[in-house]
Each structure stands twice: as structure tokens, then as C-alpha cells.
Design a protein around this motif. Sequence first.
Motif, short mmCIF file in Angstrom:
data_model
loop_
_atom_site.label_atom_id
_atom_site.label_comp_id
_atom_site.label_asym_id
_atom_site.label_seq_id
_atom_site.Cartn_x
_atom_site.Cartn_y
_atom_site.Cartn_z
N UNK A 9 -0.80 -12.01 -10.11
CA UNK A 9 0.31 -12.51 -10.90
C UNK A 9 1.45 -12.93 -9.98
N UNK A 10 1.69 -14.22 -9.96
CA UNK A 10 2.85 -14.76 -9.26
C UNK A 10 3.92 -15.13 -10.29
N UNK A 11 3.50 -15.63 -11.42
CA UNK A 11 4.41 -16.04 -12.49
C UNK A 11 4.30 -15.04 -13.64
N UNK A 12 5.27 -14.14 -13.72
CA UNK A 12 5.21 -13.07 -14.72
C UNK A 12 5.32 -13.58 -16.15
N UNK A 17 -0.24 -14.63 -21.74
CA UNK A 17 -1.34 -15.58 -21.80
C UNK A 17 -2.62 -14.95 -21.26
N UNK A 18 -2.53 -14.32 -20.10
CA UNK A 18 -3.73 -13.74 -19.50
C UNK A 18 -4.23 -12.53 -20.28
N UNK A 19 -3.34 -11.73 -20.82
CA UNK A 19 -3.77 -10.62 -21.66
C UNK A 19 -4.54 -11.15 -22.87
N UNK A 20 -4.03 -12.21 -23.47
CA UNK A 20 -4.69 -12.82 -24.62
C UNK A 20 -6.10 -13.28 -24.26
N UNK A 40 7.48 -6.54 -12.08
CA UNK A 40 8.48 -5.84 -12.87
C UNK A 40 7.82 -4.75 -13.71
N UNK A 41 8.61 -3.77 -14.09
CA UNK A 41 8.08 -2.71 -14.95
C UNK A 41 7.71 -3.29 -16.32
N UNK A 42 8.40 -4.33 -16.76
CA UNK A 42 8.07 -4.97 -18.03
C UNK A 42 6.67 -5.56 -17.99
N UNK A 43 6.35 -6.27 -16.90
CA UNK A 43 5.01 -6.86 -16.76
C UNK A 43 3.94 -5.78 -16.67
N UNK A 44 4.20 -4.76 -15.87
CA UNK A 44 3.23 -3.66 -15.74
C UNK A 44 3.02 -2.95 -17.07
N UNK A 45 4.10 -2.70 -17.80
CA UNK A 45 3.99 -2.01 -19.09
C UNK A 45 3.16 -2.82 -20.08
N UNK A 46 3.34 -4.14 -20.10
CA UNK A 46 2.54 -4.99 -20.99
C UNK A 46 1.06 -4.86 -20.65
N UNK A 47 0.76 -4.91 -19.36
CA UNK A 47 -0.64 -4.84 -18.93
C UNK A 47 -1.22 -3.47 -19.23
#
Length: 92
Positions: A9-12, A17-20, A40-47
Motif C-alpha cells: 500500500x502506497x496510496x492509503x 477498494x482492495x478490501x472489496x 496509518x492506524x486508520x488503514x491498519x484498522x480497516x484491514x
Amino acid sequence: MKVLVLLHIHYEDQVDYYIDKLANISSCQWDLVVSGHSLSSKAKDKILSFRRDTDFVDIPNVGYDIWPFIYCVKQIDLNGYDIIVKLHTKNV
């Protein structure tokens, strides 16, 4: 069949999109390794909400599209996998 998905992930802003897309993987066992630089913690939390057992690798964005993949592959015992999928966010 067992699949290893390596997502850099370069573009958070593309995490959703990728999770979908990854949610469509079925009928097999699979592991997810996500690399990125200071995610970011936001990106990690989503994943992690999507896939609790995700492994994260902090790695700088160098080597064009291939270095994060090479780095991760060298750290993982690939003998347990039948397929490796390499994904890398892109600016569109």
C-alpha cells in the motif's frame, strides 16, 4: 489450495477498494501480508477489521513496484503456498 496475497500500500485512499476485491477470494485458504511505509492506524484498522490475522511489514517505498514484494517473499516460507498474488496500489 493455499494462497498468499502480498499487498503493498502506497496510496492509503485505495485500501477500501482492495478490501472489496479481496473479499471475493473464496473456496481456498489464504494469508494476507500487507506492506507499506508508516501505514496509518486508520488503514491498519480497516484491514484488520476485514482480516484479523493480517501480517504487516513496514518497508520504504523504494524499488518501484517490485522491492516490497521481493523483501516480503524473502521473509516467508513459501513451501506452504500453491499460489502467490502480488498487488500494489497505483495512482490512477
